[in-house]
Design an enzyme around this catalytic site. Structure first.
Site, PDB file in Angstrom:
ATOM      1  CB  CYS A  17      -0.922   0.157   1.249  1.00 60.72           C
ATOM      2  SG  CYS A  17      -1.952  -1.403   1.316  1.00 60.72           S
ATOM      3  NE  ARG A  42       4.460   1.836  -0.391  1.00 61.57           N
ATOM      4  CZ  ARG A  42       5.591   1.751   0.168  1.00 61.57           C
ATOM      5  NH1 ARG A  42       6.724   1.890  -0.397  1.00 61.57           N
ATOM      6  NH2 ARG A  42       5.419   0.932   1.406  1.00 61.57           N
ATOM      7  CD1 TRP A  90      -0.882  -6.127  -3.917  1.00 64.66           C
ATOM      8  CD2 TRP A  90      -0.527  -6.855  -1.648  1.00 64.66           C
ATOM      9  NE1 TRP A  90      -0.245  -7.372  -3.835  1.00 64.66           N
ATOM     10  CE2 TRP A  90      -0.139  -7.932  -2.809  1.00 64.66           C
ATOM     11  CE3 TRP A  90       0.004  -7.069  -0.405  1.00 64.66           C
ATOM     12  CZ2 TRP A  90       0.334  -9.193  -2.315  1.00 64.66           C
ATOM     13  CZ3 TRP A  90       0.411  -8.509  -0.093  1.00 64.66           C
ATOM     14  CH2 TRP A  90       0.606  -9.291  -1.038  1.00 64.66           C
ATOM     15  CG  ASN A 116       2.260   0.852   4.039  1.00 65.43           C
ATOM     16  OD1 ASN A 116       3.647   1.333   3.772  1.00 65.43           O
ATOM     17  ND2 ASN A 116       1.843  -0.290   3.878  1.00 65.43           N
ATOM     18  N   GLY A 117       0.506  -0.945   6.400  1.00 65.50           N
ATOM     19  CA  GLY A 117       1.017  -1.650   7.409  1.00 65.50           C
ATOM     20  C   GLY A 117       0.016  -2.854   7.711  1.00 65.50           C
ATOM     21  CD  GLU A 510      15.473 -11.234 -14.003  1.00 64.35           C
ATOM     22  OE1 GLU A 510      15.361 -11.893 -13.166  1.00 64.35           O
ATOM     23  OE2 GLU A 510      14.894 -10.227 -14.228  1.00 64.35           O
ATOM     24  CE  LYS A 514      11.472  -9.265 -14.840  1.00 60.86           C
ATOM     25  NZ  LYS A 514      12.542  -9.197 -14.215  1.00 60.86           N
ATOM     26  CD  GLU A 517       8.009  -9.798 -12.807  1.00 63.14           C
ATOM     27  OE1 GLU A 517       9.214  -9.581 -13.159  1.00 63.14           O
ATOM     28  OE2 GLU A 517       7.564  -9.313 -11.661  1.00 63.14           O
ATOM     29  CG  HIS A 533      18.830 -35.581 -13.846  1.00 64.84           C
ATOM     30  ND1 HIS A 533      19.511 -36.766 -14.042  1.00 64.84           N
ATOM     31  CD2 HIS A 533      20.037 -34.668 -14.353  1.00 64.84           C
ATOM     32  CE1 HIS A 533      20.638 -36.651 -14.309  1.00 64.84           C
ATOM     33  NE2 HIS A 533      21.078 -35.586 -14.353  1.00 64.84           N
ATOM     34  CE  LYS A 632       9.852  -1.467  -9.582  1.00 66.61           C
ATOM     35  NZ  LYS A 632      10.563  -2.524 -10.602  1.00 66.61           N
TER      36      LYS A 632
END
Ligand code: M6R
Length: 637
Positions: A17, A42, A90, A116-117, A510, A514, A517, A533, A632
């Site tokens: 948030c 956020r 969020w 926020n928290g 990586e 990418k 996401e 394997h 983010k």
């Protein structure tokens, strides 16, 4: 003396948030909406604003969805208040909905709170407040703050909002950055912080609060960092002397005035946080990589060798380092994997790389000679910060490699290397990844030189090669058509496999991250030699396999793996070096990089995989910069 760090760890919980607040001469809404847009990284499942008018009324406007939806909704309101608070969410406690969106009010709508928290003891506080007659509307933890402040105002605080907030925070367990407005204080804002970031600033025309300095871009460069446990009173009074009209007073948790709050300055390029003609931030940030690296490399080589003054570590301390722990999450963890190989190869110091979320619950071997390196773009990732605190407590020196100036990581570490990539807005990290890798190269060269493992001539040669990397990335950027051409291999796929060896294994990891996401396509990365394997069973006709196979010491081995997947019907997309005829024959699509030393190929090659992920996501109609469910800055453990 070697010390084993036990499984004791304070929980540093915070939800994501973003919050902003303003009181001043100008209309509050434009800053609040712009600030929320900047802080949307956020979290963005709902958003809201509370505006405090002269007429002693708080207007709350909130909705499920993005800040853009809130901005639309706000257009319907013909209000011009000059004080307000706002929030982008969020969700952690309570589903995303109009009702659960912040701000939250007390029983009578006399005060409004954004937070926020996480309030960990909210259930017991809520039960207590309900028993005292308070009427709750949402299922969030945050709403208890509004009612707790309301209750305190009625009782011990007797109308004093600062005291009421102070008493409320003394009852709360968890983490918070809070902003509160109240109807009878039309030019005031009260804030408190513990565990979640909050910065404050004044200009001639107003006083500001924000979760992150980026919301203040273009407004001011001088910022107050509210420290854990502190509260502040922000006010604006047009009758005060010029320059004094906007005021911020900071208080300790016991109410004592802080004479010298912690401040810092930001070197802004306000345009860096805008899209500047690109279709999305990811496209812009991919394109910015050469410049970001050039900036980071400027003046790094002197007659005395690699200049890394930020490290603040003596040659004696370097010589004594017995082990390095690199701790990070997500893309930054992949930087750590590259850094390990470079440091171990060049400086011959043993390196352990850990994902912070795992590291925090493991026993680790720490001596007074252990160096901990945390890598974090945002500097706010909860798991990474918890790792740094754990290493600090165990006696290790902590170095932060981060992008965000004044972030929690930067402030808590003993030394900081800023990667200077500029604001990274897109949730998918691109320019911070390559800049963090370059910072790791500098660190490895510095350590190799200071430990005497690499002579000055070789350091110089490697630095000169590194200086050519931005040009090589520029060349790769001109080849975006190759990534676009490979997109059809993924559009109907359910899954993809990414393979590579050595540095290529990390680039593959990586690339897969990418793709996952931003395109929501399942992608799995595997060391190419391990594929037989297990994952080889996945391969079927047309199954997309991305193989990272530049001209390096494992090229021949990796070519065998290409043959293996090709023989089973895979569609092969290979990241290879120019003019590699053998690979050209075996591949369905080629993503070509110019020749480069193999230790720098991960910095150059990954740019193709960033572009590939973006093209696939575009073809699948995904939101490039704000992928679903992600934020983010992951400030929750
Ligand atoms: O800000 P940080 O570097 O600490 O963030 C760590 C991860 O959350 C981050 O790298 C994440 O994996 C990115 N979205 C990847 O693109």
């Amino acid at each position: 003396m070697r010390k084993v760090w036990p499984l004791r760890l304070k929980k540093w919980l915070a939800n994501m948030c973003g919050i902003v607040g303003y009181t001043g001469k100008d209309e509050a809404l434009p800053f609040l909406i712009d600030g929320l847009m900047t802080l949307e990284y956020r979290g963005y499942d709902s958003a809201g604003v509370a505006l405090l008018g002269e007429k002693g009324k708080i207007e709350q406007i909130k909705c499920k969805g993005r800040v853009a939806a809130l901005a639309e909704l706000c257009k319907k309101f013909d209000t011009t208040p000059t004080t307000g608070i706002a929030h982008t969410r969020w969700a952690t406690h309570g589903e995303p909905s109009d009702t659960n969106a912040h701000p939250h009010a007390d029983c009578f709508g006399t005060l409004s709170v954004v937070h926020n928290g996480i309030i960990e003891n909210y259930q017991e506080l809520r039960a207590e407040l309900e028993a005292a007659g308070h009427n709750f509307k949402s299922t969030t933890d945050t709403e208890v703050i509004a009612h707790l402040v309301e209750e305190n105002l009625k009782r011990e605080a007797k109308g004093d909002l600062l005291l009421a907030l102070q008493l409320a925070t003394s009852r709360m367990v968890g983490s918070w950055a809070i902003a509160v407005i109240k109807v009878d204080a039309p030019h005031e804002l009260y804030v408190a912080r513990s565990g979640s970031p909050l910065v404050l600033a004044t200009t001639d025309t107003g006083a500001y609060a924000a979760s992150d300095v980026t919301a203040l871009a273009g407004i001011t460069s001088h910022v107050i960092n509210l420290e854990d446990g502190q509260l502040a009173h922000l006010s604006y009074d047009a009758t005060r002397a010029k320059g004094e009209q906007a005021r911020i007073e900071v208080f300790e948790s016991d109410g004592a005035l802080v004479k010298k709050p912690d401040t810092f300055d930001i070197d802004w390029d306000a345009s860096a946080a805008t899209m500047g003609g690109y279709p999305d931030f990811m496209a812009k940030e991919i394109a910015e990589q050469p410049e970001a690296i050039r900036r980071l490399l400027k003046d790094r080589l002197t007659k005395e060798g690699i200049r890394l003054d930020e490290l603040n570590i003596s040659p004696k301390e370097i010589a004594a380092i017995d082990r390095i722990y690199i701790v990070a999450c997500g893309t930054s963890y992949h930087v750590g994997l590259i850094a390990r190989t470079l440091i171990e190869t060049w400086a011959k110091i043993p390196v352990v790389v850990e994902q912070a979320s795992e590291f925090n619950y493991e026993e680790v071997l720490v001596t007074q000679h252990t160096l901990c390196v945390i890598i974090t773009q945002s500097g706010e990732t909860a798991d990474t910060l918890a790792s740094a605190r754990k290493m600090h407590a165990a006696g290790a020196k902590v170095l932060a490699i981060t992008n965000v100036i004044g972030s929690s990581a930067a402030r808590e570490a003993d030394a900081v290397v800023y990667v200077q990539a500029g604001p990274e807005v897109s949730v998918a990290s691109t320019k911070a990844y390559t800049a963090q890798m370059v910072a790791s190269v500098l660190l490895a060269l510095f350590l190799a030189e200071k430990t005497g493992m690499m002579g000055p001539r070789e350091v110089e040669n490697k630095f000169e090669e590194l200086q050519r990397v931005p040009d090589l990335i520029e060349e790769v950027l001109t080849r975006a058509w190759q990534d676009e051409a490979a997109t059809p291999a993924f559009t109907d796929a359910q899954s993809a496999l990414f393979l590579g060896r050595s540095f290529g294994a990390t680039t593959a990891a990586e690339g897969a991250l990418k793709l996952k996401e931003i395109s929501y396509l399942h992608a799995e990365a595997y060391p190419a030699g391990e594929m037989k394997h297990g994952p080889i069973a996945l391969i079927d006709n047309g199954f997309p396999v991305v193989v990272v196979c530049p001209d390096d010491h494992v090229r021949y081995k990796t070519i065998s793996n290409i043959e293996e997947v090709k023989a089973r019907g895979a569609t092969v997309i290979t990241l290879a070096t120019d003019n590699d005829q053998k690979i050209a024959q075996l591949s369905d699509y080629l993503l070509l990089v110019p020749p480069a030393p193999e230790y720098y190929t991960p910095i150059i090659g990954v740019v193709h995989l960033q572009m590939l992920a973006r093209f696939v996501a575009l073809a699948r109609g995904c939101d490039i910069d704000k992928p679903r469910n992600l934020a983010k800055s992951v400030t929750v453990e």
